[in-house]
Design a protein around this motif. Structure first.
Motif, PDB file in Angstrom:
ATOM      1  N   THR A   1       0.668  -1.229  -0.187  1.00  0.00           N
ATOM      2  CA  THR A   1       0.084   0.012   0.045  1.00  0.00           C
ATOM      3  C   THR A   1       0.858   1.300   0.093  1.00  0.00           C
ATOM      4  O   THR A   1       0.360   2.179  -0.683  1.00  0.00           O
ATOM      5  CB  THR A   1      -1.270   0.136   1.170  1.00  0.00           C
TER       6      THR A   1
ATOM      7  N   ASP B   1      -6.042  -1.787  -4.494  1.00  0.00           N
ATOM      8  CA  ASP B   1      -5.297  -2.297  -3.295  1.00  0.00           C
ATOM      9  C   ASP B   1      -6.310  -3.407  -2.649  1.00  0.00           C
ATOM     10  O   ASP B   1      -7.444  -2.853  -2.549  1.00  0.00           O
ATOM     11  CB  ASP B   1      -4.893  -0.814  -2.463  1.00  0.00           C
ATOM     12  N   ASP B   2      -5.902  -4.549  -2.511  1.00  0.00           N
ATOM     13  CA  ASP B   2      -6.773  -5.579  -1.772  1.00  0.00           C
ATOM     14  C   ASP B   2      -7.889  -5.769  -2.628  1.00  0.00           C
ATOM     15  O   ASP B   2      -8.752  -6.272  -1.802  1.00  0.00           O
ATOM     16  CB  ASP B   2      -7.118  -5.060  -0.347  1.00  0.00           C
TER      17      ASP B   2
HETATM   18 MG    MG Z   1      -1.993  -2.819   2.097  1.00  0.00          MG
END
Ligand code: MG
Ligand code: ATP
Length: 367
Positions: free
Chosen positions: A37, A310-311
């Protein structure tokens, strides 16, 4: 537009890291807390001059150092370009091709990135401030004029509030400031209105493709005044509401009317998303919104932004994951994070450039 190369110096858990991204799909693989991240955050910062996690500049300095620096080389329709952000405790400098910019509007928009982050789920539940932040950041990417009007309005609002705090406010001055606040508000309302209508034109379609259901998604702009396409009428509406609130403002000693109070509501099949949709549906609405945004930026600026996810791989089931990959336009440079190799199916693995992220270092795993 694409990022060719990014360099992070003293940023979060990175000491000095350079990464050269591929033009299509890039995947950052690493265990929790390794720096995936952080790397996306660096790209967001270069794009918007802010952390998408709302972190302060100091928080992003590695182990509380004095500064951090981010550089990137981009490829745009107009050829290659270079952007730098040098953020020091004593001040910050943003450069385009090595030249410091004087106004933020000269910098923002040079690298457009759209991020999907798990934090975006707050968009439904948090305060209106979050939703206005979304509008301001995204509109800012497409319109330097929006940023200028917003800055102008924010300054006027500050002056007006300071005046209202005084024991005996200078009333002619109050009226003069109020009058100056009308035009920037009309411009901002017009741009917000137009932006939301344009997102509404495509968001449902993305949602349907992603979810495999027929739901209708709608964003509703809760403006301070009923929208009117005619500029003079819109300004008159603002002016008259503003005048009506003046007495109240004087009693409460603050400005109670204006674009700083606006909001936006999300609907799924005419039910409020906030209280009706499941977590998975909320996630897909946000992804659909981001895909709509990617297309809108392409339409408005002529270039696709970089897409940062992200994710998402871990949060979507296999079918939706495939649907998402299918929906990504080929020309969009995408950077996705994953916690393990297993989350990446063979097809993705073959087509992507893959990075191994470990303890603040990014090592090329597969080209
Ligand atoms: Mg992360
Ligand atoms: N200013 C800083 N200086 C040094 N290290 C930092 C700083 N800020 C955050 N970190 C470290 O960065 C790491 C978090 O990185 P990041 O959020 O990128 O993880 P991640 O790889 O995305 O993990 P996850 O899969 O859990 O989301 C943590 O180990 C944290 O301690």
């Amino acid at each position: 537009m694409r990022i060719r190369k990014v360099r992070l110096i003293g940023f979060r858990n990175y000491t000095d890291q350079t990464a050269e991204f591929g033009p299509g799909l890039n995947i950052l693989v690493g265990a929790n807390g390794q720096g995936k991240t952080n790397l996306l955050e660096a790209v967001c910062f270069l794009s918007t001059t802010k952390s998408h996690r709302h972190a302060s500049d100091e928080e992003m300095m590695k182990d509380s150092a004095e500064y951090f620096q981010l550089d990137c080389t981009t490829e745009t329709e107009d050829g290659p370009s270079r952007l730098s952000a040098i953020i020091h405790r004593k001040g910050k400098t943003f450069c385009v091709r090595g030249e410091p910019v004087r106004r933020m509007s000269e910098y923002v928009g040079k690298l457009n990135a759209v991020i999907f982050s798990p934090l975006d789920m707050n968009l439904f539940d948090s305060s209106p401030t979050e939703r206005r932040r979304f509008l301001d950041i995204e509109l800012g990417k497409m319109s330097g004029i929006y940023i200028r009007f917003l800055n102008q309005y924010t300054q006027l609002l500050k002056n007006r509030n300071a005046l209202l705090k005084k024991e005996n406010p200078d009333l002619p001055l109050l009226d003069a400031i109020s009058e100056q606040m009308v035009k920037p508000q009309a411009e901002i309302i017009r741009k917000r209105h137009h932006f939301i209508s344009q997102l509404n034109a495509t968001v449902s379609e993305y949602y349907r493709k992603l979810s495999g259901t027929k739901a209708e998604i709608k964003l509703e702009y809760e403006s301070m005044v009923p929208y009117h396409a005619d500029d003079t009428i819109l300004q008159e509406l603002i002016q008259s509401r503003q005048n009506k609130m003046k007495e109240r403002d004087l009693i409460l000693r603050q400005t109670n009317f204006g674009i700083q109070r606006e909001d936006m509501e999300f609907w799924i099949n005419n039910h409020p998303v906030k209280t009706y949709a499941s977590q998975g549906q909320k996630r897909m609405i946000i992804i659909a919104l981001k895909l709509a945004l990617v297309n809108l930026i392409k339409e408005r600026t002529g270039e696709y932004p970089v897409l940062l996810l992200d994710d998402v791989l871990s949060e979507l089931d296999a079918e939706r994951r495939n649907a998402l990959i299918e929906l990504l336009p080929e020309e969009v440079q995408t950077i996705i994070t994953a916690t393990e190799k297993e989350a990446i199916d063979q097809r993705l693995w073959n087509q992507a450039r893959i990075w191994k992220i470990e303890k603040g270092s990014a090592v090329l795993w597969k080209n």
